[in-house]
Design a protein around this motif. Structure first.
Motif, short mmCIF file in Angstrom:
data_model
loop_
_atom_site.label_atom_id
_atom_site.label_comp_id
_atom_site.label_asym_id
_atom_site.label_seq_id
_atom_site.Cartn_x
_atom_site.Cartn_y
_atom_site.Cartn_z
N GLU A 106 15.10 -34.48 -10.69
CA GLU A 106 15.79 -34.42 -9.39
C GLU A 106 17.21 -33.89 -9.57
OE1 GLU A 106 16.69 -34.36 -5.52
OE2 GLU A 106 14.70 -34.61 -6.39
N PHE A 107 17.90 -34.32 -10.61
CA PHE A 107 19.26 -33.81 -10.86
C PHE A 107 19.22 -32.30 -11.09
CE2 PHE A 107 22.81 -32.55 -13.47
CZ PHE A 107 23.87 -33.17 -12.85
N THR A 108 18.24 -31.84 -11.84
CA THR A 108 18.10 -30.40 -12.08
C THR A 108 17.85 -29.66 -10.77
OG1 THR A 108 17.27 -30.80 -14.32
CG2 THR A 108 16.78 -28.65 -13.35
N ARG A 109 16.99 -30.20 -9.92
CA ARG A 109 16.72 -29.56 -8.63
C ARG A 109 18.00 -29.49 -7.78
NH1 ARG A 109 11.74 -32.17 -9.41
NH2 ARG A 109 12.41 -34.04 -8.30
N GLU A 110 18.80 -30.55 -7.80
CA GLU A 110 20.07 -30.56 -7.06
C GLU A 110 21.03 -29.52 -7.63
OE1 GLU A 110 21.47 -34.59 -7.15
OE2 GLU A 110 19.81 -35.30 -5.90
N PHE A 111 21.05 -29.39 -8.95
CA PHE A 111 21.91 -28.38 -9.57
C PHE A 111 21.46 -26.97 -9.15
CE2 PHE A 111 22.75 -25.34 -12.97
CZ PHE A 111 24.14 -25.35 -12.94
N ILE A 112 20.17 -26.73 -9.14
CA ILE A 112 19.66 -25.42 -8.71
C ILE A 112 20.06 -25.15 -7.26
CG2 ILE A 112 17.54 -24.14 -8.18
CD1 ILE A 112 16.39 -25.29 -10.82
#
Length: 193
Positions: A56-62
């Motif tokens: 989820e953190f990666t998706r938010e970063f993207i």
């Protein structure tokens, strides 16, 4: 180069091609591949950011990167390996000083792809873009003391090591010494001959 021209260029970030890589915009579909390397402590050992703690953190970063594209701010390209179609890292600009025509580049690569010259290949495409499209006078890169691999990439890009600034940044609980390397436009074109 005028700021509005830079915004126009980066609002529709161009796709770049090298021998083994495609440099394109970061996409939501890259989340799995990005999380794979961003969650690996080896990847972030010499970077300003900590490992990604969740997909989820990666998706938010993207989503954050995509928002930067929409506003025309310079940022990173996704590095896609032509051989297997995998998104294996990013490369791009961490800072652009339009007035002085100076760009700072950065890159990160999945450790499974280290040692193949791919960071150098991606960095060369970004340096070329800085000089040939953005008309920069100087391109520089910074690295934390001890990151000899990154310094080696910079040297392969034709950059000259300029020195260290001791305890310049407080990162991950301690002060870090930061090295800088650079290449000037005139040096870049001499190397192309």
């Amino acid at each position: 180069m005028k700021l509005n021209l830079i915004k126009r260029i980066f609002s529709k970030i161009p796709t770049l091609h090298t021998e083994r890589l495609i440099l394109r915009e970061v996409r939501r579909s890259d989340a799995r591949d990005m999380y794979e390397y961003s969650a690996n402590p080896k990847t972030s050992a010499y970077l300003l950011w900590d490992t990604h703690k969740s997909p989820e953190f990666t998706r938010e970063f993207i989503d954050y990167v995509i928002s930067k594209y929409k506003s025309g701010e310079y940022t990173d390209w996704a590095l896609v390996c032509k051989e297997d179609g995998k998104m294996i890292g990013t490369a791009g600009f961490t800072r652009i000083d339009e007035e002085n025509r100076v760009a700072e580049i950065g890159y990160v690569l999945n450790p499974d792809y280290w040692g193949r010259g791919l960071a150098t290949e991606a960095g060369a495409a970004v340096v070329k873009f800085a000089f040939e499209v953005l008309n920069m006078h100087r391109v520089e890169a910074k690295f934390m003391f001890g990151n000899d691999s990154s310094l080696a990439v910079m040297r392969k890009l034709g950059m000259k090591f300029e020195g260290y600034q001791r305890d310049l940044m407080f990162v991950k609980g301690k002060y870090r010494t930061i090295g800088t390397s650079s290449i000037l436009k005139s040096e870049y074109y001499l190397e192309q001959e």
